[in-house]
Structure formats: structure tokens, C-alpha cells
Scaffold this active site. Sequence first.
Site, PDB file in Angstrom:
ATOM      1  CB  CYS A   1      -0.896  -0.027   1.233  1.00  0.00           C
ATOM      2  SG  CYS A   1      -1.726   1.532   1.577  1.00  0.00           S
ATOM      3  CD  GLU A   2      -0.146   5.312  -3.970  1.00  0.00           C
ATOM      4  OE1 GLU A   2      -0.887   6.295  -4.086  1.00  0.00           O
ATOM      5  OE2 GLU A   2       0.513   4.828  -4.918  1.00  0.00           O
ATOM      6  CG  HIS A   3      -2.427   5.574   1.079  1.00  0.00           C
ATOM      7  ND1 HIS A   3      -3.706   5.107   0.829  1.00  0.00           N
ATOM      8  CD2 HIS A   3      -2.151   6.440   0.069  1.00  0.00           C
ATOM      9  CE1 HIS A   3      -4.184   5.672  -0.255  1.00  0.00           C
ATOM     10  NE2 HIS A   3      -3.258   6.480  -0.749  1.00  0.00           N
ATOM     11  CG  HIS A   4      -0.606   3.298   6.010  1.00  0.00           C
ATOM     12  ND1 HIS A   4      -1.812   3.169   5.352  1.00  0.00           N
ATOM     13  CD2 HIS A   4      -0.762   4.294   6.913  1.00  0.00           C
ATOM     14  CE1 HIS A   4      -2.669   4.047   5.846  1.00  0.00           C
ATOM     15  NE2 HIS A   4      -2.069   4.740   6.794  1.00  0.00           N
TER      16      HIS A   4
ATOM     17  CD  GLN B   1      -8.352  -4.422  -3.639  1.00  0.00           C
ATOM     18  OE1 GLN B   1      -7.963  -4.449  -2.467  1.00  0.00           O
ATOM     19  NE2 GLN B   1      -9.426  -5.080  -4.035  1.00  0.00           N
TER      20      GLN B   1
ATOM     21  CG  HIS C   1      -5.914  -3.479   1.866  1.00  0.00           C
ATOM     22  ND1 HIS C   1      -5.274  -2.601   1.009  1.00  0.00           N
ATOM     23  CD2 HIS C   1      -6.827  -4.141   1.114  1.00  0.00           C
ATOM     24  CE1 HIS C   1      -5.799  -2.723  -0.207  1.00  0.00           C
ATOM     25  NE2 HIS C   1      -6.737  -3.648  -0.169  1.00  0.00           N
TER      26      HIS C   1
ATOM     27  CB  CYS D   1      -2.896  -0.150   5.968  1.00  0.00           C
ATOM     28  SG  CYS D   1      -4.057  -0.296   4.604  1.00  0.00           S
TER      29      CYS D   1
END
Length: 213
Positions: free
Chosen positions: A101-104, A142, A170, A172
Amino acid sequence: MTEFLEKGAENNENTRYVKIERYHTEKTDNIANSVKNILTNLGEDTSRDGLIDTPMRVAKAIEYCTHGYEVDPVKILEGAIFKEDYSQMVLVKDIELYSLCEHHLLPFFGKAHVAYIPNGCITGLSKIARVVDAYSRRLQVQERLTMQIRDCIQNALHPLGVAVVIEASHLCMMMRGVQKQNSVTTTSAFTGIFHKNASTREEFLRLIGKISN
């Protein structure tokens, strides 16, 4: 990347597999130094036995998990396109995928179901799985991953339609934040006949188990 090469004669008792690692030295060293700084800021002693090699191991793991940036998914398909007079659905389902995941920068993982209806051309079945892998081995969300797979197949094969469904868990959401360990996220993307024709779309969903017979 990591490769395993067999050395020695077939009947030689010393025959073994030797791990050969190939990485971009400068990039790997830079990532390792950054990981070392993170560990230090967490209050860890990076000189202790358990952590001495951790920055380099993490750097290599991150490079491996994001090696999709070095792959052109369209070329994967274009390298195995065959003319064939077949116009029924081609479905490859339950393709395992692993991404970050590019956020976390935490993993999400699950399976992809991919179908297309040929328009004079088909591709090797394994190439569909390779396209999924090429896009998932990048920093992702995703929703975008689902559309990238769809668009790649549509643009490379020009089929009558493409259908993609991804189901993923996920970390996250599972190990931080709302901590919902049993949550699964489903995304879908369609083109052509899958988008316009409800019966074709429903056939695809039945085949992947999303609609009961």
C-alpha cells in the site's frame, strides 16, 4: 532480484542450490542507510546481533517487492500474441497477488480474477498472471491496480472486452487503524462487452463464484 542456480553434476553428493543475488548497489545501499536511520529513531541499537544485517535485508526485500517498476506489462503480452479464431471468454482466476500500500508501505494481498473475450488474438495464459504480478509489485492502491491490469490487456490485445476483479486483505486495516482482521476489499473494472452486456458480466461473476447458479 534473486535467482537460484544448480551447481555440480546430477549425481554428485555435493550438488546444491546456490543463491545468487543481483541488486542495484548504490540504490540498495541508500535504502539500507535510510532503514538504519529509521531503526535508530525508533530507539533501537543497530549494532546488536539481531539488527546488524537488518537494514540491508530490508533494502533487498523492498527492492524485490517493488521490482514491477522494471517490467513493462504491455511487452509481456506483446511477446506472446497469437492469431486464433476463438471468441469465447478466456478466464484466469485465483491469481495470487502481493503488493505494498503506497499510503503506509504495508502489504496487501489476495487474488485477482481476469477474463477477456478475444477479437482474433489470444495471449499465453501465464502472461496474464505476469501482468498482475508486474503491476502489483509496485507501490499501489487496489483501485488503481485493478484498472491498470484491465487497461493493459485492453490496449495490448484489443479484445471485445476485459473483466478484472481483485479481492484483497490490507494490513493497514488489519494491524493498525480500525484493526478489522477479517475485512476483504473487492474492486472490479470492465471494458467492452463486459461493461455493456449484463449477461456476459454475470457469466464472468458466476465463474469466479460471485453469483450463485
